[in-house]
Design an enzyme around this catalytic site. Structure first.
Site, PDB file in Angstrom:
ATOM      1  N   ASP A  67     -16.572 -63.449  -6.802  1.00 16.06           N
ATOM      2  CA  ASP A  67     -17.023 -63.620  -5.421  1.00 16.06           C
ATOM      3  C   ASP A  67     -15.821 -63.503  -4.503  1.00 16.06           C
ATOM      4  O   ASP A  67     -14.723 -63.958  -4.815  1.00 16.06           O
ATOM      5  CB  ASP A  67     -17.793 -64.929  -5.223  1.00 16.06           C
ATOM      6  N   GLU A 159     -20.981 -77.456   0.230  1.00 18.53           N
ATOM      7  CA  GLU A 159     -19.981 -78.279  -0.461  1.00 18.53           C
ATOM      8  C   GLU A 159     -19.319 -79.297   0.451  1.00 18.53           C
ATOM      9  O   GLU A 159     -18.364 -79.963   0.040  1.00 18.53           O
ATOM     10  CB  GLU A 159     -18.918 -77.372  -1.091  1.00 18.53           C
TER      11      GLU A 159
END
Length: 279
Positions: A67, A159
């Protein structure tokens, strides 16, 4: 019999007393060292190995991906498409698209186009900001990202909790997930760290979403629930990208991965849904 003014029996008793206390102490010290090495220092040792290009790959997984975002700079996608991770081809790439209600990654459009051009399964993720409503963030993502058949479902990277309570965070995240699912007709993927997942996103309403777990420098993800992706290091090295890059594995076969991707659909309908959401 005397020995330096002390009897032999007295000396022997002293030695026995010493061993009685010394041996358990030595055992405790050795056990403590073992625990320290196993649970505290080993992950750092693995990280140092990764810093020098020696990645410890999870065993039993053959589908690898990366990613990326603007942090990787200009990417040579031709080299990435021909590269290997642990002797396996790069199968997928997940690309940062948006964040909050206005940020668009400066390299998103170029990265997203080239990933498809060079034959990689691609996905686009939104970084969730706890200071912005879930609806505003969903509208921003849908305005900037236009997924096609064969792409991964939309991805929510969550997150940070900011000043929100767990209940507030879950409420806003679920608004994003529902709004984006209504547009594309499939449950989005949720990316998060293992501790964050356990602390904030383990209530039943999240069970229907595929999870992508981040946990670095360990041999097992150690998550008791179902998961689809595992980001196992942030220090991967690959041809075509200067500097470190996140490495991921997919928990399943290529057949399973293909069935996770967006199906053929009415592009006009998807566009209309996205426009209606934006309005």
């Amino acid at each position: 019999m005397k020995h330096n003014g002390k009897s032999s029996s007295h000396v022997l008793r002293g030695r026995r007393t010493y061993y009685v206390y010394a041996i358990p102490t030595i055992i405790i010290v050795l056990f403590s060292i073992f625990v320290l090495l196993s649970y505290f220092l080993t992950p750092f040792t693995t990280r140092w190995r990764a810093l020098y290009g020696d990645i410890v790959y999870p065993e039993g997984y053959s589908i690898h991906g990366i990613d990326v975002s603007h942090h990787q700079g200009k990417i040579n996608w031709e080299k990435v498409a021909d590269a290997e991770i642990n002797k396996e081809p790069v199968a997928f790439v997940v690309i940062k698209a948006t964040e909050g209600k206005s940020f668009l990654d400066e390299n998103f459009n170029d990265n997203f186009f080239n990933a498809r051009k060079y034959g990689l399964v691609r996905g686009a993720y939104h970084f969730f900001s706890p200071s912005v409503s879930g609806m505003e963030q969903a509208e921003h993502y849908l305005h900037q990202v236009h997924l096609d058949a064969g792409d991964m479902p939309p991805i929510l990277d969550i997150e940070e909790s900011g000043n929100l309570t767990p209940e507030q965070l879950r409420k806003e995240a679920l608004i994003w997930l529902k709004e984006v699912e209504d547009c594309y007709g499939v449950p989005p993927i949720v990316y998060t760290g293992l501790k964050f997942k356990r602390s904030f996103l383990s209530t039943p309403e999240f069970d229907r979403y595929p999870f992508w777990i981040a946990r670095y420098y360990v041999k097992e993800v150690d998550y008791e629930g179902p998961w689809r992706f595992w980001q196992h290091t942030d220090l991967g090295r690959i041809d075509g990208i200067k500097g470190p890059v996140d490495f991921d594995i997919y928990n399943g076969s290529m057949y399973d991965l293909r069935h996770l991707l967006l199906p053929e659909t009415d592009d006009a309908q998807v566009s209309d849904d996205a426009q209606n959401t934006k309005e």
